[in-house]
Structure formats: C-alpha cells, structure tokens
Design an enzyme around this catalytic site. Sequence first.
Site, PDB file in Angstrom:
ATOM      1  N   LYS A  88       0.803  -1.226   0.000  1.00  0.00           N
ATOM      2  CA  LYS A  88       0.000   0.000   0.000  1.00  0.00           C
ATOM      3  C   LYS A  88       0.832   1.271   0.000  1.00  0.00           C
ATOM      4  O   LYS A  88       0.447   2.296  -0.557  1.00  0.00           O
ATOM      5  CB  LYS A  88      -0.939   0.010   1.215  1.00  0.00           C
ATOM      6  N   GLU A 110      -9.823   5.966   3.055  1.00  0.00           N
ATOM      7  CA  GLU A 110     -10.676   4.932   3.610  1.00  0.00           C
ATOM      8  C   GLU A 110      -9.769   3.764   3.974  1.00  0.00           C
ATOM      9  O   GLU A 110      -8.695   3.615   3.398  1.00  0.00           O
ATOM     10  CB  GLU A 110     -11.708   4.474   2.567  1.00  0.00           C
ATOM     11  N   SER A 377       1.491  -9.736  -1.071  1.00  0.00           N
ATOM     12  CA  SER A 377       1.196  -8.304  -0.990  1.00  0.00           C
ATOM     13  C   SER A 377       1.443  -7.704   0.387  1.00  0.00           C
ATOM     14  O   SER A 377       1.703  -6.513   0.517  1.00  0.00           O
ATOM     15  CB  SER A 377      -0.248  -8.053  -1.415  1.00  0.00           C
TER      16      SER A 377
END
Lengths: 396, 285
Positions: A88, A110, A377
């Site tokens: 991220k 969010e 990830s």
Amino acid sequence: MQLHRSAYFGEYGGQFVPETVMPALKELEEEYYKAVNDENFKRELNYYLREYVGRPTPLYYAERLSEKLGGARIYLKREDLNHTGAHKINNTIGQALLALRMGKTRVIAETGAGQHGVATATAAALFGLQCQIFMGEEDMKRQELNVFRMELLGAEVVPVKSGTRTLKDATNEAIRDWVTNVRNTHYIIGSVVGPHPYPTIVRDFQKIIGEEIRKQFQEIVGGCPDYIIACVGGGSNAMGTFYPFIEQKKVRLIGVEAAGCGISTGKHAASLSAGSRGILHGTLTYILQDEFGQIEPAHSISAGLDYPGVGPEHAFLKDKGRVVYTSVTDYEALEAFHLLAKTEGILPALESAHALAYAAKIAPKLKEDNTIVVTLSGRGDKDVQCVLEQKRRKGN
Amino acid sequence: MKSLKKELIPASAEERGISRGERLEQLFYEKREINEKVLIIYLCAGYPDLDFSRELILTAVKAGADIIEVGIPFSDPLADGPAIQHASQQALLKGMNAAKALEMAADIKKCTKIPLLLMSYYNPIYRYGLEKFCGDAFKAEVDGIIVPDLPVEESEKLVSITRNFGLGFVPLVSPTSTLERLKRISKTALGFIYCVSTTGTTGSTIRSFGDAKEMAEKLRSITQKPTALGFGIEGPEHVRMAAPMFDGIIVGSAVIRIIEHFKKSRESCFKEVGEFISSLKKACR
C-alpha cells in the site's frame, strides 16, 4: 503535454461522482500527468521508495514450499517487506507527493483492515500533512491495533457508523468528506478503484511491483515466469503486478478473488467471478448487487478483500481474456497461511494467502521447469488474532 | 386554496403540444412573472413506509409544494448527509426499489397533477436499463429525472433518452463548477438547474450564501434557464436569503428530520410537515 487520456478501460471506468468533486478530479489528472513527466518528481519518488520504503523488495525462491508441493518452482515477490508491511505504501507516498504539489494541506483515506490507513498515516507523518482516516466501526473493533497504530502516527481515525460499517461505507464517508472539504483536501484512494484518474494513478504507482519482478526474474532465472498470481480485492497489488506483463502474452496472469464461505453460499467477495456490471464509488465495473442495483455486502475472512467491487481495468482484462480470474475460499486461504508459515517461516497476509492457495492448487500439476511468481502483498502479523480465533472456533 | 392554482396546469402537457420537461420549465417562467419562487420538496419513497410516504407526498402538495422530488433509495447514497442516508436505509428495509417507486409515482399522479421528479443514483437506473427506466417513468406520468452522481461527462446517453421521452432532466451544479463547466452542464438541463448551495452533502450546514451568490451570478451570465437552490436549506429564513438569487428552492433533509421526529404518530407527522412546508411557501412569495 498529455491532457486527457481516456477515462475508460474499454467500457469500464468513468467518473460517476457528484459535480462538486469533478473539478478536483480534473486538477488531479492534470497535476498527475505533469508530475510523471517531471524528472524532479520521479527522482523524489524513487528516493523515498528506495531509502524510506526499502525498495526493491526481493523476489525470493520459496524452495521448501516448492518441494513440499512438488511440481513448479514458486517465487515470492516480497511486498510484505516494505515499510509498514504491505504494498500500500507504494501508492500513498506517490499520492502524498501529488497532494503537496497541488498545495493541499490535508489528506483523507478509507481503510478496511487498516493497511491502507496505516500507509496513508505514515506518508502524512513523513510529509507533514494533516490526516483523517475513515474506518467502519466493525473493522475498528476487528483491527484495534491498527487503529492505535494510525493514531500513533498522528492521524485521526473517524468511525463510520453507516450501512454495513465496513470498507464500502468507509469509502462512502471518505467521498462525502472529500465533497465537503475538496478545496484543501486530497483523497488518497487505496486501490485501483474510484473515478478516473484514480484507477490509472494507483496502477502506475503500483506497477513498480511488476517492473521489479521482470528485472529480477530475468536476473535470477532468465526469461519470464510461466504464471504470475496475485490476489484481487479492489485489485491494486494485482494490477501493479500484472501491468508490465500485459504485452508478454506467454505469461499467464491469474487474479484470485475471495470466495469467502463459497460462491454458492452468496457470502463472498468475488465481484469478477460472480458479480455483474454496475457503478460503485464512481466507476463502472463488476460489482455485487441485487436485481434493483442495490449494493450487496461482501464477505471474506480477509478484511482487505472484503469489498463488493473491483478496479475497472480488471473488469476490462477479464472481458478481454488477458487475465484469468478465479477464487479461493476462506478455508483454502487459511490452509495456505499455515503452509507458508511452516515451510518458509513467513506469515503472509490473509489477502496474499488467497494467491498462495491458488498457487498451491496448480503447482503440483506443473513440471519442475515451470515457474510461478506469487505476489505476497503484505505480511500476516495483522491477521494473527483472526487466525487464532478461527483455530479456537474449530475447537482445537 | 393554494392547491387550486395547480389545477390550472393541464393534466397532460402533450395536450398543449409541449413536453413534460418543457412544461416543468414553463412553471418556473410563470412564477418568475408573478415574482414568486418555486418550492420543491424532496421526499424519500418508502420512508417511513410505502403508504406513509405516499400520504406525505399528498400532504406536501396540500401544504403548497410546487414540485415533488421523489427519492428512490440507494444503499450507498454518497451525496447525502445523515438524514437522507437514514431515510434511504429505512426505505430499503421496507422493500422499496426502483420498480415500486415508479408504481408509487403513477399512483400519486392519479391523485394530483403536481410535477413529479424522480431522484435516483445512477446504479439503480443503470441496472433497470436506461431506456426502460425512462419509458416506465414516462408511463408513470413522471415529469423529470435527477441523478446526483452523473456529471456532464457521463450524462449524454441518459440526457438523450430523457429528451426522446420529453422528460425533464435536472443536472446539478456546484460552487466548485467552473464557468466552462456551467456552460456545458446548463445545456443538458430541461426543467431547471439544480444548484448545490455549498461544498458538502445534503443537509450540510450552509456557512455563508457567498458561494451560492457567486454561482447564481455566473449562471445568469450564461443562461436564462431556471435555477433552484438546494442542500442545507433549513427553513423560511434560508428561503428568504436565497430567493433574490434563484427561481426555486429545494428542501429535503429538513423535512426528513421532521418526519423522523414525528413518525410515531401519523397525524402529528402530517400536521408538522404540512405546517413547515406552508411556512416555506410563505417565504417563497
């Protein structure tokens, strides 16, 4: 200067948002294309990715896992080793730099599980931006530690009490805030979703994953991998992984969605595998909805995949047949979580465990000279509590 | 007595040879002549329940509303504040959907000639089918359509379908809209232009009317089409402040809040809503 690139991927994408934020989307688009053509911006971004995030992340040959499964050799793209523990941050650093260029003093985001919230709070702290994170009340309960983590980083976490009180509603609330404070606020969307230009911007900030895989695989093994597998919720790590390989037609690209309790139970988050065309959060894509176009709640054991939509470019790639989308259940993902922990000493995020679970399914059917790259990830520390509860529930 | 005036507008606009969208626009021009503002009341279909919401619409008509905006509830109303979010959720729990809202509109049109607008987010319309939705709206005697998440970049298809059916199309403009955008957007309008008072969601607090004033002036410089101000209009005082700048006023959340407060007793709910709307109506004159 390129001004208006297409807002669409085939028929998908677009800008289905209130008029109030349309000028802000235009501004963002213009600033983004200026930035990516600006050597200073590129240099600055690369500096932070290298010195702060810790890129490049390794492409690691999972030898014991490969042996255990028998068949293809499996390589893991270790996005879990990034600062804050997931991919991220590739996007939040990029978008925070864009916010600074646009003269915005405040960022919002969010978050579902909290990974994107933590990554945004981190970037905001790094660049001195005011930061508010919208998080569903349900998710705040499930991810108490991540809430505290964001607060430690100086962000304010706003509980979202509307609708299902999860990621979907946190996104609604973030959009409402943006509509209200658009003049001084940049909205850092965490995935390849939302109105144009977000799906393009987030993909571009994440495509470093795939670019590194290409280079590293060439160095370690030579050529290209036979299979590349990534999990798909909104789809940012998958899009970043796949994008540099779209033209390499020999490489089979596989996106793995969350089948939750099983597609047939209706409790899942597989928008591409089991959804239909519709508009959610400003973009036309595959979504989970009822016959009257009301959005249906998603379910997955992994909070990061628990979203009833998916990036519009994935919808396009599905229809084109360039990427194959499949799904694995909560149970299969948990099995893969344990498998990787025991064979390689790595706790994967439950999101990433979905991609692993599918790799574990196909690897034994392949030959030893076949290669699979799985994008890991994120790391699984955040999910340890959840895995523990699952274990207890099973009664052992 | 006020509702008698409405009877002067013919039942079927087609009889007068103009489309419903044009008739809607005409209403604003007629009010302009007599220096009166058009009062548009938003109500959510199916809230507090189907029958109750139908009665509320008739109450609003009796109390002096000139146009009713019927909201089709949506699970993810991202342009709406807490009051309308809550109403939408309640309505969905009661089983409201686009098909039932269209039926309800047709029912209402059997009782009153008041112009009726349908407000829906884009996905329920998209799912229903654009052509089919407009066709069914036409059959239900609906006069126009408002879609809060369909900016001018995406509205071409729906605009052209509404025009084919002669339905009004009411686009939204905002204080952040540039002059260039206002020009583009106003061209798509048939009926009136919905002016959002402030950056924010429905029911937001209006900190100042400066934004609205600037928007009104910009619009005046480029179009003669009617304009109406909405979002955060709390009562007669706001109506009086907005009146010099706009042709109409849209009130939604403030009405919904009254309904929420008095919904336990239908009689007092009708009375309170009726009195509130009458007070808005007075301020429109």
